[in-house]
Design a protein around this motif. Structure first.
Motif, mmCIF file in Angstrom:
data_model
loop_
_atom_site.group_PDB
_atom_site.id
_atom_site.type_symbol
_atom_site.label_atom_id
_atom_site.label_comp_id
_atom_site.label_asym_id
_atom_site.label_seq_id
_atom_site.Cartn_x
_atom_site.Cartn_y
_atom_site.Cartn_z
ATOM 1 N N ARG A 55 -3.665 0.919 -11.279
ATOM 2 C CA ARG A 55 -4.517 0.858 -12.329
ATOM 3 C C ARG A 55 -5.968 1.045 -11.795
ATOM 4 N NH1 ARG A 55 -6.634 -5.636 -13.087
ATOM 5 N NH2 ARG A 55 -6.790 -5.034 -10.403
ATOM 6 N N ALA A 56 -6.159 1.993 -9.965
ATOM 7 C CA ALA A 56 -7.508 2.214 -9.644
ATOM 8 C C ALA A 56 -7.432 3.889 -9.859
ATOM 9 C CB ALA A 56 -7.210 2.102 -8.041
ATOM 10 N N GLY A 86 -6.692 4.361 -13.058
ATOM 11 C CA GLY A 86 -7.049 4.579 -14.543
ATOM 12 C C GLY A 86 -6.111 4.143 -15.467
ATOM 13 N N GLY A 87 -5.005 3.644 -14.805
ATOM 14 C CA GLY A 87 -3.782 3.369 -16.050
ATOM 15 C C GLY A 87 -3.848 2.169 -16.260
ATOM 16 N N LYS A 88 -3.682 1.817 -17.681
ATOM 17 C CA LYS A 88 -3.657 0.185 -17.942
ATOM 18 C C LYS A 88 -2.536 -0.677 -18.070
ATOM 19 C CE LYS A 88 -6.216 2.427 -22.473
ATOM 20 N NZ LYS A 88 -6.633 2.485 -23.394
ATOM 21 N N VAL A 89 -2.625 -1.181 -17.358
ATOM 22 C CA VAL A 89 -1.415 -2.156 -16.235
ATOM 23 C C VAL A 89 -0.617 -3.442 -16.754
ATOM 24 C CG1 VAL A 89 -0.158 -3.001 -14.636
ATOM 25 C CG2 VAL A 89 -2.049 -0.257 -14.587
ATOM 26 N N HIS A 97 0.825 -1.907 0.010
ATOM 27 C CA HIS A 97 -0.096 -0.019 0.079
ATOM 28 C C HIS A 97 0.727 1.108 -0.535
ATOM 29 C CE1 HIS A 97 -3.879 -1.870 -0.293
ATOM 30 N NE2 HIS A 97 -3.567 -2.575 1.455
ATOM 31 N N ALA A 98 1.926 1.538 0.669
ATOM 32 C CA ALA A 98 2.642 2.440 1.114
ATOM 33 C C ALA A 98 3.572 2.362 -0.020
ATOM 34 C CB ALA A 98 3.618 2.929 1.971
ATOM 35 N N VAL A 99 4.535 1.798 -0.986
ATOM 36 C CA VAL A 99 5.035 2.204 -2.028
ATOM 37 C C VAL A 99 4.266 1.790 -3.543
ATOM 38 C CG1 VAL A 99 6.592 0.405 -3.377
ATOM 39 C CG2 VAL A 99 6.836 0.601 -1.107
ATOM 40 N N GLY A 100 3.498 1.481 -3.369
ATOM 41 C CA GLY A 100 1.907 1.113 -4.615
ATOM 42 C C GLY A 100 1.660 3.093 -4.979
ATOM 43 N N GLN A 101 1.685 3.298 -3.318
ATOM 44 C CA GLN A 101 1.209 4.581 -3.382
ATOM 45 C C GLN A 101 2.273 6.015 -3.729
ATOM 46 O OE1 GLN A 101 -1.498 6.014 0.486
ATOM 47 N NE2 GLN A 101 0.057 7.999 0.151
ATOM 48 N N SER A 102 2.872 5.592 -3.535
ATOM 49 C CA SER A 102 4.812 7.229 -3.551
ATOM 50 C C SER A 102 4.963 6.792 -5.196
ATOM 51 C CB SER A 102 5.554 6.342 -2.239
ATOM 52 O OG SER A 102 6.152 5.644 -2.583
ATOM 53 N N VAL A 103 5.169 5.612 -5.494
ATOM 54 C CA VAL A 103 5.388 5.377 -6.776
ATOM 55 C C VAL A 103 4.450 6.937 -7.616
ATOM 56 C CG1 VAL A 103 5.311 3.174 -8.146
ATOM 57 C CG2 VAL A 103 7.145 3.028 -6.536
ATOM 58 N N VAL A 104 3.366 5.850 -6.941
ATOM 59 C CA VAL A 104 2.457 6.470 -8.078
ATOM 60 C C VAL A 104 1.840 7.765 -8.052
ATOM 61 C CG1 VAL A 104 -0.266 6.831 -9.085
ATOM 62 C CG2 VAL A 104 0.922 4.726 -7.964
ATOM 63 N N GLU A 105 2.315 8.302 -6.626
ATOM 64 C CA GLU A 105 2.272 9.785 -6.331
ATOM 65 C C GLU A 105 3.837 10.877 -6.947
ATOM 66 O OE1 GLU A 105 3.642 13.445 -4.618
ATOM 67 O OE2 GLU A 105 4.459 11.213 -3.947
ATOM 68 N N SER A 106 4.723 9.718 -6.523
ATOM 69 C CA SER A 106 6.219 10.459 -7.734
ATOM 70 C C SER A 106 6.130 10.337 -9.008
ATOM 71 C CB SER A 106 7.104 9.433 -6.688
ATOM 72 O OG SER A 106 7.029 9.390 -5.587
ATOM 73 N N PHE A 107 5.411 9.075 -9.683
ATOM 74 C CA PHE A 107 5.222 10.067 -11.151
ATOM 75 C C PHE A 107 5.060 10.994 -11.356
ATOM 76 C CE2 PHE A 107 2.332 8.909 -15.029
ATOM 77 C CZ PHE A 107 3.856 8.512 -15.564
ATOM 78 N N MET A 108 3.281 11.212 -10.873
ATOM 79 C CA MET A 108 2.769 12.164 -11.201
ATOM 80 C C MET A 108 3.734 13.712 -10.800
ATOM 81 S SD MET A 108 -0.747 11.131 -10.396
ATOM 82 C CE MET A 108 -0.812 11.054 -8.764
ATOM 83 N N ARG A 109 4.167 13.648 -9.713
ATOM 84 C CA ARG A 109 4.977 14.713 -9.108
ATOM 85 C C ARG A 109 5.676 14.692 -9.811
ATOM 86 N NH1 ARG A 109 8.815 14.480 -6.025
ATOM 87 N NH2 ARG A 109 8.872 13.055 -4.705
ATOM 88 N N MET A 157 -0.382 12.339 -16.863
ATOM 89 C CA MET A 157 -1.553 12.393 -15.773
ATOM 90 C C MET A 157 -1.241 9.882 -15.934
ATOM 91 S SD MET A 157 -3.942 12.103 -19.300
ATOM 92 C CE MET A 157 -5.601 11.441 -17.947
ATOM 93 N N VAL A 158 -2.119 9.971 -14.841
ATOM 94 C CA VAL A 158 -1.855 8.430 -15.069
ATOM 95 C C VAL A 158 -3.560 7.984 -16.426
ATOM 96 C CG1 VAL A 158 -2.252 6.434 -13.555
ATOM 97 C CG2 VAL A 158 -1.323 8.372 -13.039
ATOM 98 N N PRO A 159 -4.229 7.999 -16.066
ATOM 99 C CA PRO A 159 -5.251 7.525 -16.569
ATOM 100 C C PRO A 159 -5.803 7.443 -17.926
ATOM 101 C CG PRO A 159 -6.214 9.775 -15.299
ATOM 102 C CD PRO A 159 -4.758 9.079 -14.856
ATOM 103 N N GLY A 160 -5.694 6.252 -18.587
ATOM 104 C CA GLY A 160 -5.403 5.992 -19.857
ATOM 105 C C GLY A 160 -4.185 5.847 -20.345
ATOM 106 N N ARG A 161 -3.242 6.098 -19.535
ATOM 107 C CA ARG A 161 -1.744 5.651 -20.348
ATOM 108 C C ARG A 161 -0.934 4.431 -20.150
ATOM 109 N NH1 ARG A 161 0.461 10.065 -18.760
ATOM 110 N NH2 ARG A 161 1.385 10.203 -21.126
ATOM 111 N N ARG A 162 -0.633 3.378 -20.641
ATOM 112 C CA ARG A 162 -0.060 2.249 -20.374
ATOM 113 C C ARG A 162 1.149 1.862 -19.618
ATOM 114 N NH1 ARG A 162 -1.164 3.072 -25.498
ATOM 115 N NH2 ARG A 162 0.614 3.211 -26.604
ATOM 116 N N PHE A 163 1.051 1.461 -18.689
ATOM 117 C CA PHE A 163 2.352 1.401 -17.644
ATOM 118 C C PHE A 163 2.271 0.071 -18.068
ATOM 119 C CE2 PHE A 163 0.384 4.353 -15.944
ATOM 120 C CZ PHE A 163 0.937 5.618 -15.624
ATOM 121 N N VAL A 164 3.657 -0.708 -17.605
ATOM 122 C CA VAL A 164 4.775 -2.083 -17.220
ATOM 123 C C VAL A 164 5.169 -2.405 -16.212
ATOM 124 C CG1 VAL A 164 5.692 -3.978 -18.707
ATOM 125 C CG2 VAL A 164 4.672 -2.012 -19.979
ATOM 126 N N VAL A 165 4.996 -2.547 -15.582
ATOM 127 C CA VAL A 165 6.010 -2.995 -14.143
ATOM 128 C C VAL A 165 6.424 -4.263 -14.160
ATOM 129 C CG1 VAL A 165 4.826 -3.308 -11.439
ATOM 130 C CG2 VAL A 165 3.583 -1.789 -12.786
#
Length: 398
Positions: free
Chosen positions: A223-224, A226-229, A183-195, A200-208
């Motif tokens: 995904r939460a 709106g990213g395509k993962v 939960h924390a790494v998931g949140q911080s990685v997405v927040e850091s990518f945007m910052r 934007m995340v929605p509609g963008r294609r991500f490979v993890v």
């Protein structure tokens, strides 16, 4: 000289203000700090530390010092926050390192920590444990803790059998896996990518890359929003889980041309190769949230480039001979601890994770004889004690 002094004072004051806010939102460590100030389990112990030096870590160190510890430490390469170091040094702590240290300078600071002859270790990535083994001073160490998967892998791999003292691997805790990694790494990685990128995340294609606890959290949080993962995972069972969780699962070659953003979370070297990068489209973004900066072949990528430059803080454009370019975040280091005003994992998750550190170090200080040499998980009673305390905090807020 006066200018440098004024700058240091300003840094320390800025660090103090940031740490004050974070300290006020870490109730688990506050309770532990009060308890340890009475019991003083670390009296007479010098703890050698190599851990990200950021505001939440400062609160952990204050807690250990309240318990009687002397701390001599350094950060991890590329994640040290200078205002935090200035504040802690002003308070009398011995710390080495700056944010802009080279890898060689960082390793020299690790050596300085070991030169102080600590008898306990607070390690992150296994650098201190490896240094103790190389120096032949293992008999001086009572024991310690290792924060991350990468360090646990080293303890059980290259250092197996050579570490004659107990090392509690915090990342083995299911409590940490759920609360901090997913939960924390998931949140911080997405927040850091945007910052960092302002994309934007929605509609963008991500490979993890990787579907362990950290990769799982990154994929779900993307995904939460709106990213395509898609997920790349070599372990069949984890790949199976990712598929049933609804993610596209593929080998790297199958999604290299599809993805827009590629995030590594495996802890292993050589995950994103030049061959994989050669299949990506123009402008693809590369980022790593694993501990060591070795998951993306940054050295090979830069060697193959025709030019490269930092566009904004932690965003590097690398031009390739075929006319394409890729974007590399934070030089391949942990990008959720990079860039202007890095935040890292959430306060609540690190309150939990650093209480795991504190109580595990307390167990080493007071009961090393009850532990076995080498890497081992957090004792079950510590996990359950912290789970009860965290549940109490969550219920109090509900």
């Amino acid at each position: 000289m006066i200018g440098d002094m004024n700058s240091t004072i300003e840094l320390a004051e800025r660090g103090a203000a940031r740490i004050e806010w974070i300290r006020s939102r870490m109730p688990l460590l506050a309770r532990a700090r009060d308890e340890l100030a009475v019991s003083r389990p670390f009296e007479g112990h010098r703890i050698g530390m190599s851990l990200h030096l950021e505001p939440k870590t400062a609160v952990l160190l204050e807690t250990l010092v309240a318990g009687g510890a002397e701390v001599v430490g350094t950060g991890n390469h590329g994640s040290t926050q200078d205002d935090v170091v200035a504040f802690l040094v002003r308070g009398g702590m011995t710390l080495f390192g700056r944010r802009d240290d080279t890898l060689e300078e960082h390793l020299a600071h690790v050596g300085q920590v070991l030169d102080s002859r600590p008898d306990m270790l607070l390690d992150n990535g296994g650098d201190l444990a490896a240094g103790v083994v190389a120096r032949g001073t293992a008999d001086e160490i009572v024991g310690g803790t290792e924060e991350t998967t990468s360090g646990g892998d080293r303890l059980r791999g290259e250092l197996a059998g050579a570490v004659s003292f107990p090392m509690i691997v915090i990342n083995d805790s299911l409590l940490k896996a759920i609360g901090e990694n997913k939960h924390a790494v998931g949140q911080s990685v997405v927040e850091s990518f945007m910052r960092i990128t302002n994309l934007m995340v929605p509609g963008r294609r991500f490979v993890v890359f990787g579907y362990g606890w950290c990769g799982r959290g990154v994929a779900h949080y993307l995904r939460a929003l709106g990213g395509k993962v898609a997920v790349v995972e070599v372990d069949e069972l984890k790949a199976f889980e990712a598929a049933l969780d609804g993610f596209r699962v593929s080998e790297a070659e199958g999604v290299a041309a599809w993805g827009d953003v590629f995030i590594t979370a495996t802890g292993h070297p050589g995950v994103v190769t030049l061959e994989t990068i050669g299949l990506m489209h123009d402008g693809a973004v590369l980022a790593n949230c694993g501990h060591f900066p070795w998951e993306i072949d940054v050295e090979g990528l830069r060697a193959a480039s025709t030019s490269r430059r930092e566009i904004v803080d932690a965003v590097e454009r690398i031009d390739l001979p075929d006319g394409r370019h890729v974007i590399l975040l934070a030089g391949g280091r942990m990008f959720n601890l990079a860039g202007t005003e890095p935040k890292g994992n959430s306060l609540e998750s690190m309150d939990l994770g650093f209480l795991l550190q504190t109580l595990s170090l307390e167990r080493v200080a007071t009961g090393a004889a009850t532990l076995t040499p080498g890497a081992q998980p957090v004792p079950d009673d510590i996990d359950r004690t912290i789970a009860r305390r965290m549940l109490g905090e969550l219920r109090a807020d509900s």
